[in-house]
Design an enzyme around this catalytic site. Structure first.
Site, PDB file in Angstrom:
ATOM      1  NE  ARG A 110      -2.679   0.496   3.451  1.00 23.19           N
ATOM      2  CZ  ARG A 110      -3.507   0.702   4.454  1.00 23.19           C
ATOM      3  NH1 ARG A 110      -4.729   1.048   4.223  1.00 23.19           N
ATOM      4  NH2 ARG A 110      -3.110   0.518   5.689  1.00 23.19           N
ATOM      5  CB  THR A 114      -2.079   7.235  -3.072  1.00 24.65           C
ATOM      6  OG1 THR A 114      -1.477   5.926  -3.137  1.00 24.65           O
ATOM      7  CG2 THR A 114      -1.145   8.270  -3.700  1.00 24.65           C
ATOM      8  CG  ASP A 211       1.513  -3.653   9.324  1.00 26.90           C
ATOM      9  OD1 ASP A 211       1.619  -4.864   9.029  1.00 26.90           O
ATOM     10  OD2 ASP A 211       1.744  -2.742   8.519  1.00 26.90           O
ATOM     11  CG  ASP A 214       4.995  -4.584  10.626  1.00 28.74           C
ATOM     12  OD1 ASP A 214       5.750  -5.163   9.818  1.00 28.74           O
ATOM     13  OD2 ASP A 214       4.820  -3.352  10.633  1.00 28.74           O
TER      14      ASP A 214
HETATM   15  N1  URA Z   1      -3.486  -3.429   6.899  1.00 30.29           N
HETATM   16  C1  URA Z   1      -3.140  -3.787   8.147  1.00 30.29           C
HETATM   17  O1  URA Z   1      -2.206  -4.553   8.340  1.00 30.29           O
HETATM   18  N2  URA Z   1      -3.856  -3.284   9.176  1.00 30.29           N
HETATM   19  C2  URA Z   1      -4.874  -2.457   8.995  1.00 30.29           C
HETATM   20  O2  URA Z   1      -5.487  -2.037   9.975  1.00 30.29           O
HETATM   21  C3  URA Z   1      -5.217  -2.097   7.682  1.00 30.29           C
HETATM   22  C4  URA Z   1      -4.515  -2.597   6.654  1.00 30.29           C
END
Ligand code: URA
Length: 221
Positions: A110, A114, A211, A214
């Protein structure tokens, strides 16, 4: 238990899923615990999502008797498409449950500004001579903005695979993400374990789990 929030959003819930979601959300849990909890949930979601697979009658010889039993149609093609990297958490469970499936990885990250997906890997170049025979499960634990999932669905829909044969399997979803997917693909079913409140300004699901990549792969810096 399946709670239908609308015809094409299936919220799967039971006490084990609730407990596992708590483990995933809790920032004090380490990656090992997060992974174990995630796998428990993915297994339940995969069973639910795969309910659309067509069955055929098969003659089986048990030690006691010959009988006709239901089996998954051997003529269909099952595809599991994890969106890298967090979507990988589904793959071990998926190939255990659906051993004939092929795993077609989709690599997108991502763009933090953007919030749009940027492609870096695409293992979906196959021909689909008989698209109705394909059954696709796209996996990503986080359905946040929905931008990546939308791109992934387009990849398969553009090959003529019917929307009814394409499913998204996610652990956490934000209402905005669900809405985006269904604005373009109303017949693509989304199977989830939690529908959370909203997205924050960085496109993270709130409360969510942070995340997912992670937390799962132990790269929280
Ligand atoms: N990706 C993630 O890892 N966590 C989120 O909250 C949104 C997208």
């Amino acid at each position: 238990m399946t709670v239908m929030t609308n015809e094409n959003v299936k919220l799967i819930t039971n006490p084990v899923i609730c407990q596992s979601l708590c483990t995933m959300r809790d920032k004090d849990n380490d990656s090992q615990n997060v992974r174990i909890a995630a796998r428990k949930i993915t297994r339940a979601l995969l069973y639910e999502a795969s309910k659309n697979l067509p069955l055929v009658d098969r003659e089986v010889h048990t030690p006691l008797k010959t009988c006709i039993a239901k089996d998954i149609d051997p003529d269909i093609k099952i595809i599991i498409s994890p969106i890298l990297r967090a979507g990988l958490i589904f793959t071990d469970e998926a190939i255990d449950i659906l051993p004939d499936a092929c795993i077609r990885h989709i690599g997108m990250y991502r763009d933090e500004k953007t919030l749009k997906p940027v492609w870096y890997y695409n293992k979906v170049p196959m021909a689909t001579p008989d698209p109705k025979k394909f059954y696709v499960y796209i996996t990503d634990p986080m359905l946040a903005t929905g931008n990546s999932l939308l791109e992934a669905i387009r990849l398969y829909a553009d090959k003529g695979i019917p929307q009814k044969n394409i499913k998204c399997i996610c652990i956490f979803a934000a209402p905005q993400g669900i809405e985006l997917i269904h604005s373009e693909f109303p017949d693509v079913e989304i199977t989830v374990a939690a529908i959370d409140e909203c997205l924050n300004e960085r496109g993270y699901i709130v409360p969510g789990m942070g995340d997912a990549g992670d937390r799962i792969f132990n790269t929280v810096e």
